[in-house]
Design a protein around this motif. Structure first.
Motif, PDB file in Angstrom:
ATOM      1  N   LYS A   1      -4.133  14.710   8.691  1.00 23.93           N
ATOM      2  CA  LYS A   1      -4.746  15.041   9.981  1.00 23.93           C
ATOM      3  C   LYS A   1      -3.833  14.627  11.141  1.00 23.93           C
ATOM      4  O   LYS A   1      -3.629  15.399  12.086  1.00 23.93           O
ATOM      5  N   GLU A   2      -3.277  13.416  11.076  1.00 22.12           N
ATOM      6  CA  GLU A   2      -2.389  12.942  12.145  1.00 22.12           C
ATOM      7  C   GLU A   2      -1.124  13.795  12.235  1.00 22.12           C
ATOM      8  O   GLU A   2      -0.645  14.096  13.320  1.00 22.12           O
TER       9      GLU A   2
ATOM     10  N   ILE B   1      -1.558   4.415   3.473  1.00 22.23           N
ATOM     11  CA  ILE B   1      -1.136   5.097   2.247  1.00 22.23           C
ATOM     12  C   ILE B   1      -0.235   4.200   1.404  1.00 22.23           C
ATOM     13  O   ILE B   1      -0.370   4.152   0.178  1.00 22.23           O
ATOM     14  N   GLU B   2       0.676   3.491   2.045  1.00 24.58           N
ATOM     15  CA  GLU B   2       1.547   2.595   1.276  1.00 24.58           C
ATOM     16  C   GLU B   2       0.726   1.533   0.541  1.00 24.58           C
ATOM     17  O   GLU B   2       1.014   1.204  -0.611  1.00 24.58           O
ATOM     18  N   ILE B   3      -0.279   1.015   1.201  1.00 19.90           N
ATOM     19  CA  ILE B   3      -1.164   0.025   0.559  1.00 19.90           C
ATOM     20  C   ILE B   3      -1.876   0.646  -0.634  1.00 19.90           C
ATOM     21  O   ILE B   3      -1.950   0.052  -1.713  1.00 19.90           O
ATOM     22  N   MET B   4      -2.387   1.848  -0.439  1.00 20.73           N
ATOM     23  CA  MET B   4      -3.112   2.493  -1.530  1.00 20.73           C
ATOM     24  C   MET B   4      -2.188   2.900  -2.670  1.00 20.73           C
ATOM     25  O   MET B   4      -2.568   2.832  -3.837  1.00 20.73           O
ATOM     26  N   LEU B   5      -0.951   3.285  -2.351  1.00 20.09           N
ATOM     27  CA  LEU B   5       0.003   3.618  -3.411  1.00 20.09           C
ATOM     28  C   LEU B   5       0.290   2.405  -4.292  1.00 20.09           C
ATOM     29  O   LEU B   5       0.390   2.528  -5.519  1.00 20.09           O
TER      30      LEU B   5
ATOM     31  N   LEU C   1       1.370   5.623  16.973  1.00 15.38           N
ATOM     32  CA  LEU C   1       0.655   4.490  16.379  1.00 15.38           C
ATOM     33  C   LEU C   1      -0.313   4.943  15.300  1.00 15.38           C
ATOM     34  O   LEU C   1      -0.450   4.296  14.258  1.00 15.38           O
ATOM     35  N   GLY C   2      -0.978   6.054  15.530  1.00 18.75           N
ATOM     36  CA  GLY C   2      -1.890   6.600  14.525  1.00 18.75           C
ATOM     37  C   GLY C   2      -1.159   6.988  13.254  1.00 18.75           C
ATOM     38  O   GLY C   2      -1.620   6.721  12.144  1.00 18.75           O
ATOM     39  N   ILE C   3      -0.004   7.613  13.408  1.00 18.78           N
ATOM     40  CA  ILE C   3       0.810   7.994  12.246  1.00 18.78           C
ATOM     41  C   ILE C   3       1.278   6.750  11.509  1.00 18.78           C
ATOM     42  O   ILE C   3       1.197   6.678  10.276  1.00 18.78           O
TER      43      ILE C   3
ATOM     44  N   ILE D   1       0.390   5.826   7.631  1.00 18.87           N
ATOM     45  CA  ILE D   1       1.452   5.586   6.641  1.00 18.87           C
ATOM     46  C   ILE D   1       1.238   4.222   5.988  1.00 18.87           C
ATOM     47  O   ILE D   1       1.357   4.084   4.762  1.00 18.87           O
ATOM     48  N   ALA D   2       0.908   3.211   6.794  1.00 23.54           N
ATOM     49  CA  ALA D   2       0.648   1.868   6.245  1.00 23.54           C
ATOM     50  C   ALA D   2      -0.507   1.912   5.256  1.00 23.54           C
ATOM     51  O   ALA D   2      -0.435   1.326   4.167  1.00 23.54           O
TER      52      ALA D   2
END
Length: 97
Positions: A35-36, A57-61, A48-50, A54-55
């Protein structure tokens, strides 16, 4: 924050919320980044939203690698794909000369 501390938190999140719930969160986070990025392509860039998405997603990965116990395989695929990308880039550079 130390990597060992992050790893501990990721494992605790998985055990607290469950594997299925964390997989759903990973899907949701991918959607939020999508979405961003779509907004950015339409000219409404929110740096900042992007960065935040990204942060997330990196945590979830990292959690997904724990859930599926495949961090080594992921790293092998990443390395192979980076090598392939480099070859593609070199090939493109040669054709532009």
């Amino acid at each position: 924050m130390l990597e060992s501390k992050k790893f501990s938190i990721y494992k605790k999140a998985i055990s607290s919320f469950g594997k299925v719930a964390q997989m759903i969160v990973a899907i949701e986070e991918c959607s939020e980044l999508q979405k961003e990025l779509t907004k950015a392509l339409r000219g409404k860039v929110n740096l900042l939203g992007i960065a935040e998405e990204i942060a997330d997603i990196e945590i979830m990965l990292e959690q997904l690698k724990l859930i599926f116990d495949n961090a080594q395989e992921v790293e092998k695929f990443k390395n192979a794909k980076i090598i392939r990308l480099n070859k593609t880039l070199r090939s493109m550079n040669k054709s532009q000369e």
